[in-house]
Design an enzyme around this catalytic site. Structure first.
Site, PDB file in Angstrom:
ATOM      1  CB  THR A   1     -10.608   0.741  -1.352  1.00 38.75           C
ATOM      2  OG1 THR A   1     -12.079   1.160  -1.636  1.00 38.75           O
ATOM      3  CG2 THR A   1     -10.264   1.860  -0.288  1.00 38.75           C
TER       4      THR A   1
ATOM      5  CG  PHE B   1      -7.326   0.267   2.940  1.00 35.89           C
ATOM      6  CD1 PHE B   1      -8.197   0.965   4.042  1.00 35.89           C
ATOM      7  CD2 PHE B   1      -7.892  -0.240   1.992  1.00 35.89           C
ATOM      8  CE1 PHE B   1      -9.545   0.654   3.958  1.00 35.89           C
ATOM      9  CE2 PHE B   1      -9.241  -0.583   1.913  1.00 35.89           C
ATOM     10  CZ  PHE B   1     -10.068  -0.159   2.894  1.00 35.89           C
TER      11      PHE B   1
END
Length: 378
Positions: free
Chosen positions: A283, A285
């Site tokens: 992921t 960020f």
């Protein structure tokens, strides 16, 4: 029938003539740029270009050639604009991004917020990025709350997920980036290791209900679908909040999908590790701030723009990248609120806001887009 070699020789001769005329046309385009500099006129004149295309295409009757002429001269005029934008830059007409260049960031007095409860992946990303250098941190319930904390001065930085390598983009956070006047100042890519978490003493065969964030559930779809179709899977707003619910409910039939870190925080145990479908699941960020700054070593730029709702406008805008040798890493579109079937575009490109080629691109985009905003250079 003519010999192929003879035909090709004649084509070469025609091409040479076309090239000579093209170079002459570009020389005239440079003179146009000089005139526009002296008079303050914009480079992109949509009305003039449309009139030119209509006139040129009227000289042919075949439908194929009508379209071909429009396509050819659209490209030629686009090339001319790129050259004119470069001339503007050479004459001091530089794009102002609104960002300030700094050697480095000082996080020692900074307050950072993240969405979710303690143990959320956003907190893990925060720890990875700031490495304990900030003054303090706190968590908020929603991504919008994180943006509000930045704008209201409650926090200096916020950590938000923007995309996952398996589940795709976090659409809401793209919308928030366009809504709030904040800047992306950094990014942190986090490898996501999902585990099935339950009460101590629980076994997988005890589990009937599983809680997690919708994206985390999607990232474990194959595991759930092929091995545990009988589970009742329910969405919560955060993986760590799901783990906390398991601790609070003290129901042995419940489990959560989340980080192993939550075991220690919420007195749980791992029922099964690494249940995500993609073992290379990551992921991305972003770290956002109200202060628009970028490091001298920054090499990644995020942009947001709107374009005219007409054929060829996206191609025309993106050609600014091609003619300046700038690489685009991703493109995302989001609906414009209140306007049906029209979209706002988000792109990531390589470069630094101090690079000449990047400034040429931004000068062109500013003229050819309905709106343009630099989201960050990091």
């Amino acid at each position: 029938m003519r010999d192929l070699a003879d035909i090709r020789e004649e084509i070469d001769s025609v091409d040479k003539g076309i090239l000579e005329l093209f170079l002459k046309r570009m020389e005239l385009a440079c003179q146009v740029a000089e005139y526009k500099i002296s008079t303050g006129k914009k480079v992109y004149d949509k009305k003039r270009e449309e009139e030119k295309l209509d006139k040129l295409s009227s000289f042919v009757s075949d439908d194929f050639y009508v379209q071909a002429v429009r396509e050819l001269y659209t490209q030629i005029m686009s090339i001319s604009r790129k050259k004119q934008f470069a001339i503007l830059r050479d004459n001091g007409f530089s794009f102002d991004s609104g960002f300030k260049r700094v050697d480095d960031f000082d996080f020692s007095d900074s307050i950072v917020c993240f969405q979710g409860v303690e143990g959320a992946y956003s907190q893990i990303a925060m720890d990875e990025f700031f490495k304990g250098k900030m003054k303090s941190s706190f968590h908020v319930d929603a991504w919008r709350d994180a943006m509000e904390a930045i704008v209201n001065g409650e926090a200096d930085y916020a950590v938000l997920p923007i995309e996952n390598s398996l589940a795709g983009s976090i659409e809401e956070n793209f919308d928030l980036l366009s809504e709030y006047n904040v800047a992306i100042v950094g990014e942190q890519i986090l490898k996501v290791e999902h585990a099935l978490l339950g009460l101590k003493g629980a076994k997988i065969e005890d589990i009937k209900t599983v809680y997690s964030h919708a994206k985390a559930i999607a990232q474990c779809d194959e595991y759930i679908r092929t091995q545990h179709m009988d589970w009742d899977v329910k969405n919560l707003h955060n993986t760590a909040a799901s783990a906390r619910k398991i601790r609070d409910d003290q129901d042995i039939t419940q489990a959560a999908i989340g980080s192993i870190l939550n075991c220690k925080l919420y007195d749980l145990e791992v029922l099964e590790e690494s249940i995500q479908d993609n073992k290379e699941n990551e992921t991305r960020f972003i770290i956002v701030s109200k202060d628009k700054k970028y490091k001298a070593t920054a090499s990644h730029i995020s942009l947001c723009f709107e374009i005219p709702h007409e054929p060829g406008s996206l191609y025309r805008v993106l050609s600014n990248l091609m003619f300046n040798g700038i690489n685009m890493n991703r493109i995302e579109s989001r609906p414009i609120k209140g306007v049906n079937w029209q979209y706002r575009f988000f792109i990531d490109i390589d470069g630094n806001l101090n690079d000449e080629a990047v400034l040429n691109v931004l000068t062109g985009l500013q003229e050819e887009c309905v709106s343009l905003r630099v989201l960050g250079n990091y």
